[in-house]
Design a protein around this motif. Sequence first.
Motif, short mmCIF file in Angstrom:
data_model
loop_
_atom_site.label_atom_id
_atom_site.label_comp_id
_atom_site.label_asym_id
_atom_site.label_seq_id
_atom_site.Cartn_x
_atom_site.Cartn_y
_atom_site.Cartn_z
N PHE A 592 0.06 -9.45 9.32
CA PHE A 592 -0.09 -8.75 8.04
C PHE A 592 -1.29 -7.80 8.07
N ASN A 593 -2.35 -8.20 8.75
CA ASN A 593 -3.50 -7.31 8.87
C ASN A 593 -3.13 -6.04 9.64
N HIS A 596 -0.97 -3.77 7.51
CA HIS A 596 -1.76 -3.02 6.53
C HIS A 596 -2.48 -1.86 7.19
N ALA A 617 1.24 -0.27 1.83
CA ALA A 617 -0.16 -0.70 1.79
C ALA A 617 -0.48 -1.38 0.46
N ASN A 618 0.01 -0.82 -0.65
CA ASN A 618 -0.24 -1.40 -1.97
C ASN A 618 0.45 -2.75 -2.13
N LEU A 620 0.80 -5.07 -0.06
CA LEU A 620 0.17 -6.14 0.74
C LEU A 620 -1.07 -6.73 0.07
N ARG A 624 -2.84 -10.11 1.65
CA ARG A 624 -4.17 -9.98 2.26
C ARG A 624 -5.20 -10.81 1.50
#
Length: 720
Positions: A592-593, A596, A617-618, A620, A624
């Motif tokens: 997930f990192n 992103h 991006a939003n 996640l 995160r």
Amino acid sequence: MFSKVSEKAHPFSSQALPTVIHIKATCILSYVVGMSNSRKWGNVSSKKPSKGKVVQIYESFFKGEDPSVGNEHFWHEFFLLKPSVSKLESELAKLNGEQLTQLKDNLNLICVQCIDILEDSSQIRIAVALQTLCTILKAITRKAASESNLDIVNILVGHDSSKKYIPLLFERCSSILSSNPNSEIKNLALRLILALATGSENLSQNTILEYSMNYTSQVLFEALVYILQDPDTRLALGQFVIQLLTLFVNFSKYEGTNPFVVQLSILDIELALIGYSQVITNHLADFCWQYTTQNADTHAGGWFSSLTNMVGSMFVSDEGSCRNQQLKNHNAILLALYEAVHLNRNFITNLVQTQADTSSPPSPTATLENIRASAESNQAPSQIHLMVNPASQPTSLLATFIEYCSIVTQDTKPDTLFNNGKLCLLILTCISEDQYANSLMHDPNLVYKVQLHRSPMRHRKIPSDPSLPAQPLACAMLDFVVEFITSHKMKRFPMELYLLSIGIAQRLVCYQKRCRVRLSYQWPELWKSLIALLRFLLSHEGTLAKKMNIFQLALQVVNIFNLFITYGDTFLPSPTSYDELYYEMIRMHQVFNNLHAMALRYSSIEGEFKEWAQKLANSLVNVRAITSHFVPKINTWLTDQGLSTPSEDQILEVVRCNYDSLMLKLQDNLDHYERYSESPQHESFFYTMVQTVISDINQNIDFTPEESVQKVFQDFASVS
């Protein structure tokens, strides 16, 4: 002149021998001297067989003559003669478009007489008329395929008479389907209508069908529905009915109102809907049974042997492959299922209605033979059909269809198979977003054992005798999605199919969230497969991001996780399941990192997918937040405990103890998705599929089965 041979004497007995010798001697003498007796005995030197009466009639018509002139009983006698299909076809094949046009009057005469005789009381005359019409029609349409300026309607009945005789032909064929008791006659009538419907490669340019749409759609639809309601005729002729309904529904459906679309959408006759679903179920079950049998035969050879022998032979693009051709032949059945699911809300119940799994249902030709055999054995045709597999297990249309999908989507590389797989996923999409279908699929009291076939892969073993639990069909559908995600991570990435398959899972989860349905399912299997998909996209970002919108697919996956994160406590089966969700995200937090980071990188530069990257991006933010909250706490706990490799239970305990301090952002519209719409996005796809169906029907169906006419002659010759 000659002595008569005694009827009781054997031809080679001593009493008959002198007479035989005398006849032979006289024949030889007639041949040598050319006596007038040669007229009686025929020209012995000629070895050409005499032409049959029907052939002579054909030749007269094709010479421009009309042998019916002056003979008022000509046509009644003509339609008692057994047709010579091969001769009629060969005579028509000799003619080019110009010659056919010159013979238009004679061809019009024959076709009009064929249409008129369809109301005759003689079954023989009706059978001969149907076969004659079909032979002429297919010969002319084949010629029109190579000569585009050939007017089929004008050649058949003439423009001046077309508005009378084309609708009349549909009406009388419909009457045969509804009221004629003879299955062979119905078989011939259905094949003739199929020939009319497949006369043009472009369905919407088939001018003959326009007459049906404008004048006879109601009566023809009712006749086809009548066949589906009757168990015996449905068994033999149901596939033809399904094919016809599919073609009629797809005729110019984007250009205006199609009466068959309207009638299918409001059809509420229970017996007809059951018959419709049973025809589809039988044909899909037949394919699954054959595949399962082949799979069992090759299983002992290992994964590579299975891959090359089973899947390879089933899905090779070689047109001569029987299995591949059989797969293509199911396009009409799949389109019929799609139209029923897409158009008719009353059909949804039939998806889960329990049926006897016939395992290997016979083809229409074979079932017709069963009906014929039933007359001799005094046994019902349906009983003969069930004898195929006495140990059959209960199943349903949807259960069989999910199994079928697991087979045909194993290989999606050839265009033919890709389209077949796409159609399967579109059907599942329609089902998975239907509220009533979801209520049935999630009902814990409606459970089935669904066998899913998995692609042989090096990194996993497929159990030879898998234990199939009885479970709601929503579980089987999710299992299929998981299998598709797992087995299609390849360089030639099927993006469109992935969007559809992930969309199916999303729709099921949205239903569970809205209705607070706690489905007993192994959710970690879905989560692991989704994370593995994200990892694959990251690994192949360099090549995939240049060709396709991987950000849209990744966003779809992340939104499913967001649904579980935000609302999972309302529909997951237990608190433990919610803990397992966090465990999987924490365990794979680096994926997930990295996702992103990739989204930020593409959203900061101008490009085709910038907006999608920003949305990803939003989306996640909560994922995160979870990983950044729990990972440090887990690391701290590990340091305090002096551990380097904690167990799953230890990690879960840390997670449970730190829920209270976690801060998440409430995200809106997570349970919303873009509703499926056929037009305009999929118009070209369905146009291609209908063309494929027409081509397959023309290649694989005998429109003039001589055995049917022969059977009618045998049954009714003495009566006529």
